[in-house]
Design a protein around this motif. Structure first.
Motif: not given
Length: 178
Positions: A53-58, A83-88, A99-104
């Motif tokens: 949750x709310x972490x950088x792509x790195x 860039x900050x993303x949340x991923x499950x 695909x989830x990480x770099x979508x958009x």
């Protein structure tokens, strides 16, 4: 009176031998076909579980490297790693996770065995729509056949019959030469 075979004794022998060879070829062919099977690649077999949750792509990329045998190759000048993303991701293969990480985003990826090459063009550096325009003379009449080139490159085009031109993917600081 006994009727002779048109091929003689040797012809009968050659025919039987040819039939044996053909049978052997057919058996080998079918046994070879049954041995063929689709083999999954490394990226299809490896499954990943992530809940971030709310972490950088790195941080996500580092976590994937720690939890798997994948290694990432990229330039931080081209990929927005802050860039900050949340991923499950539950039991997903690497293609689905990427695909989830770099979508958009404008980031593309290529998976080669356990190496993942990330690439893209920084939005500040490139105009994806390119440049379009119209070349006219002093009286406003269109000039067909004028060469339009990006200075210092071989990228360019020629104006059409209406004097219009279009050059895709042009850097912001580009200079046009007519």
């Amino acid at each position: 009176m006994k009727k002779n075979n048109a091929y003689g004794a040797w012809g009968k022998y050659a025919f039987k031998k040819t039939m044996r060879v053909m049978r052997l070829i057919v058996i080998l062919l079918f046994s070879g076909l049954f041995q063929l099977q689709a083999v999954n690649s490394f990226s299809q077999d490896k499954r990943i579980n992530l809940d971030m949750e709310n972490v950088s792509v790195m941080n996500v990329l580092r976590t994937i490297e720690e939890k798997s045998d994948f290694r990432f190759l990229f330039s931080s000048k081209v990929i927005d790693i802050e860039r900050i993303i949340s991923l499950k991701a539950e039991n997903k293969n690497i293609e689905e996770v990427l695909r989830d990480i770099f979508d958009g985003t404008n980031t593309t990826y290529k998976v080669i065995d356990n190496k993942i090459v990330l690439s893209g063009e920084s939005p500040e550096q490139i105009r994806p729509q390119g440049i379009t325009g119209k070349v006219t003379d002093q009286s406003g009449q269109p000039l067909p056949g004028v060469t339009v080139v990006l200075k210092g490159t071989t990228t360019g085009t020629i104006t059409n019959s209406d004097g219009r031109y279009s050059i895709p993917h042009v850097p912001d600081n580009a200079v046009l030469i007519f």
